[in-house]
Design a protein around this motif. Structure first.
Motif, PDB file in Angstrom:
ATOM      1  N   UNK A   1      -8.754 -37.989  17.205  1.00 53.90           N
ATOM      2  CA  UNK A   1      -9.511 -38.839  16.276  1.00 53.90           C
ATOM      3  C   UNK A   1      -9.593 -40.297  16.723  1.00 53.90           C
ATOM      4  N   UNK A   2      -8.805 -40.690  17.740  1.00 53.16           N
ATOM      5  CA  UNK A   2      -8.797 -42.081  18.209  1.00 53.16           C
ATOM      6  C   UNK A   2      -8.509 -43.057  17.067  1.00 53.16           C
ATOM      7  N   UNK A   3      -7.363 -42.880  16.432  1.00 53.30           N
ATOM      8  CA  UNK A   3      -6.986 -43.733  15.302  1.00 53.30           C
ATOM      9  C   UNK A   3      -6.897 -45.195  15.729  1.00 53.30           C
ATOM     10  N   UNK A   4      -7.450 -46.073  14.916  1.00 57.97           N
ATOM     11  CA  UNK A   4      -7.371 -47.501  15.217  1.00 57.97           C
ATOM     12  C   UNK A   4      -5.964 -48.011  14.912  1.00 57.97           C
ATOM     13  N   UNK A   5      -5.580 -49.082  15.574  1.00 55.82           N
ATOM     14  CA  UNK A   5      -4.207 -49.569  15.487  1.00 55.82           C
ATOM     15  C   UNK A   5      -3.874 -50.110  14.102  1.00 55.82           C
TER      16      UNK A   5
END
Length: 213
Positions: A103-107
């Motif tokens: 999902x490429x979670x944001x920081x």
């Protein structure tokens, strides 16, 4: 406002999308468990809520309701975008599943995850969860709960991420556990003294029997 909400719910009304949007985050965080459970589950699909500043109990309840509401979209890309505001209440097992979905979670979302859930993740699982945003982890390595997570990992595993994280456990680290000693006997001192007085005589008798047998 809290009294009005309580009265509204006590009359059997559900908290629908228009009501939730009218309440906003400020009042959302003031809702008790009964009022949170009065939220119409499907309304979480469209309500513009940000419970990140709420208590952990509130986050947990909202996440579980949102997960049920979005169960029919679980395998779609839209699922992550819709569930993202509520991930502060997600358990570790659900975060691992999201990592597998790349999902490429944001920081920013990552730093708001539940501490206990983050502690369940290995460096490899964090890499899967953050995806293309992995390099941003370096910038928040001294911020809790990321700092706490790093301190629990082996430095050699952190090095495999190749983003320069430091502060992990050195290889060969042994976690010493303080031994637990039995509490002193509650027997009277006189009785304890008698035991120590009689013990040598008993031991001597035993040895004599052993020699003579």
């Amino acid at each position: 406002a809290a009294a009005m909400i309580n009265r509204y719910v006590s009359l059997g009304n559900r908290l629908t999308t228009p009501v939730l949007n009218a309440l906003g985050t400020r009042y959302l965080c003031l809702l008790n468990a009964t009022e949170l459970n009065a939220i119409d589950t499907n309304s979480l699909k469209t309500a513009a809520l940000d419970p990140s500043a709420c208590s952990q109990t509130t986050k947990d309840i909202l996440y579980n309701k949102a997960k049920r509401a979005l169960s029919d979209q679980h395998n779609s890309r839209a699922y992550y975008l819709l569930i993202k505001p509520y991930l502060g209440g997600a358990p570790g097992i659900d975060l691992k599943a999201l990592g597998k979905d790349r999902v490429n979670m944001d920081i920013e979302t990552f730093t708001k995850l539940r501490r206990e859930s983050l502690m369940d993740l290995t460096p490899a699982e964090v890499k899967d969860l953050l995806g293309v945003n992995l390099s941003q982890l370096k910038a928040v390595q001294n911020v809790s709960p990321v700092k706490d997570w790093i301190q629990k990992q082996k430095q050699s595993e952190l090095d495999k991420l190749q983003i320069g994280l430091s502060g992990g456990l050195p290889d060969g680290y042994i976690n010493f556990v303080t031994p637990k000693f039995q509490p002193p006997s509650s027997a009277p001192l006189g009785a304890v003294a008698m035991v120590f007085h009689v013990l040598p005589a008993l031991l001597l008798s035993f040895l004599m029997m052993f020699v003579l047998s």
